[in-house]
Design a protein around this motif. Structure first.
Motif, mmCIF file in Angstrom:
data_model
loop_
_atom_site.group_PDB
_atom_site.id
_atom_site.type_symbol
_atom_site.label_atom_id
_atom_site.label_comp_id
_atom_site.label_asym_id
_atom_site.label_seq_id
_atom_site.Cartn_x
_atom_site.Cartn_y
_atom_site.Cartn_z
ATOM 1 N N CYS A 1 -33.130 -1.758 -16.838
ATOM 2 C CA CYS A 1 -33.341 -1.707 -15.393
ATOM 3 C C CYS A 1 -34.271 -0.562 -14.994
ATOM 4 O O CYS A 1 -35.052 -0.698 -14.053
ATOM 5 C CB CYS A 1 -32.005 -1.617 -14.656
ATOM 6 S SG CYS A 1 -31.003 -3.123 -14.819
ATOM 7 N N THR A 2 -34.211 0.548 -15.716
ATOM 8 C CA THR A 2 -35.121 1.654 -15.426
ATOM 9 C C THR A 2 -36.560 1.252 -15.713
ATOM 10 O O THR A 2 -37.461 1.489 -14.906
ATOM 11 C CB THR A 2 -34.736 2.902 -16.241
ATOM 12 O OG1 THR A 2 -33.417 3.296 -15.859
ATOM 13 C CG2 THR A 2 -35.693 4.053 -15.987
ATOM 14 N N LEU A 3 -36.769 0.630 -16.864
ATOM 15 C CA LEU A 3 -38.123 0.177 -17.210
ATOM 16 C C LEU A 3 -38.651 -0.825 -16.190
ATOM 17 O O LEU A 3 -39.825 -0.809 -15.837
ATOM 18 C CB LEU A 3 -38.140 -0.439 -18.608
ATOM 19 C CG LEU A 3 -38.026 0.537 -19.778
ATOM 20 C CD1 LEU A 3 -37.850 -0.233 -21.091
ATOM 21 C CD2 LEU A 3 -39.242 1.444 -19.849
ATOM 22 N N LYS A 4 -37.773 -1.679 -15.716
ATOM 23 C CA LYS A 4 -38.179 -2.732 -14.791
ATOM 24 C C LYS A 4 -38.396 -2.209 -13.365
ATOM 25 O O LYS A 4 -39.323 -2.646 -12.693
ATOM 26 C CB LYS A 4 -37.103 -3.820 -14.774
ATOM 27 C CG LYS A 4 -37.347 -4.949 -13.808
ATOM 28 C CD LYS A 4 -36.214 -5.961 -13.892
ATOM 29 C CE LYS A 4 -36.278 -7.007 -12.827
ATOM 30 N NZ LYS A 4 -37.397 -7.879 -12.843
ATOM 31 N N CYS A 5 -37.587 -1.254 -12.927
ATOM 32 C CA CYS A 5 -37.536 -0.937 -11.503
ATOM 33 C C CYS A 5 -38.117 0.419 -11.085
ATOM 34 O O CYS A 5 -38.460 0.596 -9.920
ATOM 35 C CB CYS A 5 -36.085 -0.983 -11.027
ATOM 36 S SG CYS A 5 -35.309 -2.610 -11.209
ATOM 37 N N ILE A 6 -38.193 1.365 -11.980
ATOM 38 C CA ILE A 6 -38.591 2.719 -11.591
ATOM 39 C C ILE A 6 -40.064 2.942 -11.921
ATOM 40 O O ILE A 6 -40.495 2.754 -13.058
ATOM 41 C CB ILE A 6 -37.736 3.790 -12.304
ATOM 42 C CG1 ILE A 6 -36.251 3.551 -12.071
ATOM 43 C CG2 ILE A 6 -38.146 5.187 -11.870
ATOM 44 C CD1 ILE A 6 -35.805 3.667 -10.645
ATOM 45 N N ASP A 7 -40.805 3.373 -10.917
ATOM 46 C CA ASP A 7 -42.224 3.693 -11.090
ATOM 47 C C ASP A 7 -42.345 4.879 -12.040
ATOM 48 O O ASP A 7 -41.712 5.919 -11.851
ATOM 49 C CB ASP A 7 -42.838 4.032 -9.731
ATOM 50 C CG ASP A 7 -44.332 4.267 -9.798
ATOM 51 O OD1 ASP A 7 -44.935 4.058 -10.874
ATOM 52 O OD2 ASP A 7 -44.899 4.650 -8.766
ATOM 53 N N LYS A 8 -43.146 4.741 -13.054
ATOM 54 C CA LYS A 8 -43.260 5.769 -14.084
ATOM 55 C C LYS A 8 -43.971 7.032 -13.615
ATOM 56 O O LYS A 8 -43.934 8.052 -14.289
ATOM 57 C CB LYS A 8 -43.934 5.189 -15.321
ATOM 58 C CG LYS A 8 -42.979 4.287 -16.078
ATOM 59 C CD LYS A 8 -43.717 3.172 -16.778
ATOM 60 C CE LYS A 8 -42.791 2.120 -17.306
ATOM 61 N NZ LYS A 8 -42.105 1.342 -16.322
ATOM 62 N N THR A 9 -44.607 6.985 -12.454
ATOM 63 C CA THR A 9 -45.279 8.185 -11.941
ATOM 64 C C THR A 9 -44.317 9.082 -11.173
ATOM 65 O O THR A 9 -44.667 10.218 -10.861
ATOM 66 C CB THR A 9 -46.450 7.799 -11.030
ATOM 67 O OG1 THR A 9 -45.949 7.038 -9.925
ATOM 68 C CG2 THR A 9 -47.501 7.007 -11.796
#
Length: 90
Positions: free
Chosen positions: A36-44
């Motif tokens: 869910c982190t990979l899918k939902c959280i902007d990496k910047t």
């Protein structure tokens, strides 16, 4: 009564079963957080707090993850019972 002639589990067996269940839940939680982190959280990481879109995405992702897990668990339980391993009078 529910054992249908099988011996009751020992305390050590009960503890082992609980420890195994905790391990399964912890692994499931770790997978869910990663996916869910990979899918939902902007990496910047533009903001310190989650945006509304990120929050909604995480909520939906977690709900789908648990719903899918429950469906798989239910299906596995049905298959186990169909093979005669269900016990509990079924």
């Amino acid at each position: 009564m529910f054992g249908l002639g099988r011996p009751q589990p020992t305390s050590a067996e009960k503890i082992a079963a609980v420890e195994n269940e905790l391990k399964v839940v912890a692994e499931m939680h770790s997978r869910m957080v990663k996916i869910c982190t990979l899918k939902c959280i902007d990496k910047t990481y533009r903001e310190g707090d989650l945006s509304k879109g990120e929050s909604v995405c995480l909520d939906r992702c977690a709900a789908k993850f648990f719903e899918t897990h429950q469906k798989i668990s239910d299906q596995l339980q049905k298959e186990t019972q169909a093979r005669g391993g269900g016990g509990f009078g079924m």
